[in-house]
Design an enzyme around this catalytic site. Structure first.
Site, PDB file in Angstrom:
ATOM      1  N   GLU A 154       0.821  -1.214   0.000  1.00  0.00           N
ATOM      2  CA  GLU A 154       0.000   0.000   0.000  1.00  0.00           C
ATOM      3  C   GLU A 154       0.854   1.263   0.000  1.00  0.00           C
ATOM      4  OE1 GLU A 154      -2.504   0.422   3.503  1.00  0.00           O
ATOM      5  OE2 GLU A 154      -3.761   1.893   2.487  1.00  0.00           O
ATOM      6  N   ASP A 187      -5.760   3.063  -1.820  1.00  0.00           N
ATOM      7  CA  ASP A 187      -6.527   3.652  -0.703  1.00  0.00           C
ATOM      8  C   ASP A 187      -6.958   5.047  -1.163  1.00  0.00           C
ATOM      9  OD1 ASP A 187      -7.122   5.256   1.586  1.00  0.00           O
ATOM     10  OD2 ASP A 187      -6.078   3.837   2.887  1.00  0.00           O
ATOM     11  N   GLU A 248     -12.104   1.463   5.046  1.00  0.00           N
ATOM     12  CA  GLU A 248     -11.119   1.820   6.067  1.00  0.00           C
ATOM     13  C   GLU A 248     -11.350   3.298   6.349  1.00  0.00           C
ATOM     14  OE1 GLU A 248      -6.558   0.749   6.667  1.00  0.00           O
ATOM     15  OE2 GLU A 248      -6.825   2.537   5.446  1.00  0.00           O
TER      16      GLU A 248
HETATM   17  C1  LER Z   1      -2.483   3.671   6.845  1.00  0.00           C
HETATM   18  O1  LER Z   1      -2.722   5.004   6.614  1.00  0.00           O
HETATM   19  C2  LER Z   1      -3.365   2.835   5.990  1.00  0.00           C
HETATM   20  O2  LER Z   1      -3.979   3.312   5.069  1.00  0.00           O
HETATM   21  C3  LER Z   1      -3.476   1.423   6.315  1.00  0.00           C
HETATM   22  O3  LER Z   1      -4.299   0.791   5.405  1.00  0.00           O
HETATM   23  C4  LER Z   1      -2.132   0.742   6.283  1.00  0.00           C
HETATM   24  O4  LER Z   1      -1.507   0.518   7.450  1.00  0.00           O
HETATM   25 MN    MN Z   2      -5.332   2.145   3.848  1.00  0.00          MN
END
Ligand code: LER
Ligand code: MN
Length: 272
Positions: A154, A187, A248
């Site tokens: 990531e 993300d 998330e």
């Molecule tokens: C941290 O900012 C994040 O996006 C998590 O998914 C990874 O540790």
């Molecule tokens: Mn993340």
């Protein structure tokens, strides 16, 4: 087919962090299933923190999968990173992630390398840190392959790492590895800070994108910020993405509302 997932943190030290559910696996599974999610993503404090039988039972009872497992507790709880100046600490970071990979693999879930990538600085140059990161991804990618799961890398925004901050750079890095078992996590929160155009970045990642953190611009649940989802979803469909969109996000205004906002946005675009 694209699946929906929601995060649960079992790590007390991460309180205040961007995870939707905080009250244990039974609570998370019950709520996730009631809302119609396909899977949960688990942020566990250690590789042996979760009882295998108990989790298997909950998944079965609620008709859920495990979308992914996080490795960040190695950093949050033990200060470990793959780019630590100290060789023994780097070795410990790899061992910790190896064991999280083993835990996830029991549920066909890939492990995510996010904050465990660390950063360069002090006695460690950027080039050295990237070499160590590449070597670690080779080893961890092979370890994951031997257990039948992918490894997910990531890229994080500039305030969380100074190594790789955007999807095109991550795609370049990952495609130069000799293992073909590493995929990239897109993300949307990090991308909103770093990418010039989120849809273009998704195209640049293409088939290397293996997981998505589905969240709004301000890291609240989808619909609570100013993210434009239509071009992002179109790009994911164009690259034939078939992994999870995993919430998330901060549990704001509360966990249940954040989860509901996410599944509503998901259904808006992926009504089956
Ligand atoms: C941290 O900012 C994040 O996006 C998590 O998914 C990874 O540790
Ligand atoms: Mn993340």
């Amino acid at each position: 087919m694209i699946g929906s997932a929601v995060t649960v943190s079992l790590v007390e030290e991460a309180r205040g962090g961007p995870f939707v559910f905080w009250d244990g696996l039974a609570d998370a599974c019950q709520r996730a299933s009631m809302l119609g999610f396909d899977a949960i993503e688990i942020f566990a404090p250690s590789p042996d923190a979760v009882d295998r039988e108990e989790l298997a039972g909950l998944l079965e009872q609620h008709g859920l999968q495990v979308a992914a497992v996080g490795t960040g507790a190695g950093m949050v709880k033990h200060g470990l990173s793959l780019t630590d100046a100290n060789e023994q600490r780097r070795r410990q970071a790899i061992d910790f992630i190896d064991r999280i990979i083993d835990f996830g693999a029991q549920f066909q879930a890939p492990a995510i390398i996010g904050s465990m990538q660390g950063r360069w600085g002090g006695s460690v140059s950027r080039e050295t840190a990237l070499n160590w990161l590449g070597e670690a991804l080779e080893l961890l990618g092979q370890h994951a392959a031997a257990r039948g799961v992918r490894l997910i890398y990531e890229p994080l925004n500039r305030y969380e790492t100074n190594l790789i901050n955007d999807i095109p750079t991550a795609a370049d890095f990952v495609s130069n590895l000799s293992t073909d078992n590493v995929r990239i996590l897109a993300d949307l929160f990090h991308m909103n800070i770093e990418e010039a155009d989120l849809a273009e970045a998704i195209h640049a990642g293409g088939e290397l994108i293996g997981h998505v953190h589905f969240v709004d611009s301000n890291r609240r649940a989808t619909g609570l910020g100013h993210m434009e989802y239509a071009p992002i979803v179109a790009a994911l469909k164009e690259i034939n993405y078939d992994g999870y969109l995993s919430a998330e996000a901060f549990p704001l205004p509360d966990s249940m509302t954040a989860a509901e906002m996410t599944i509503d946005m998901f259904k808006q675009y992926f009504e089956r």
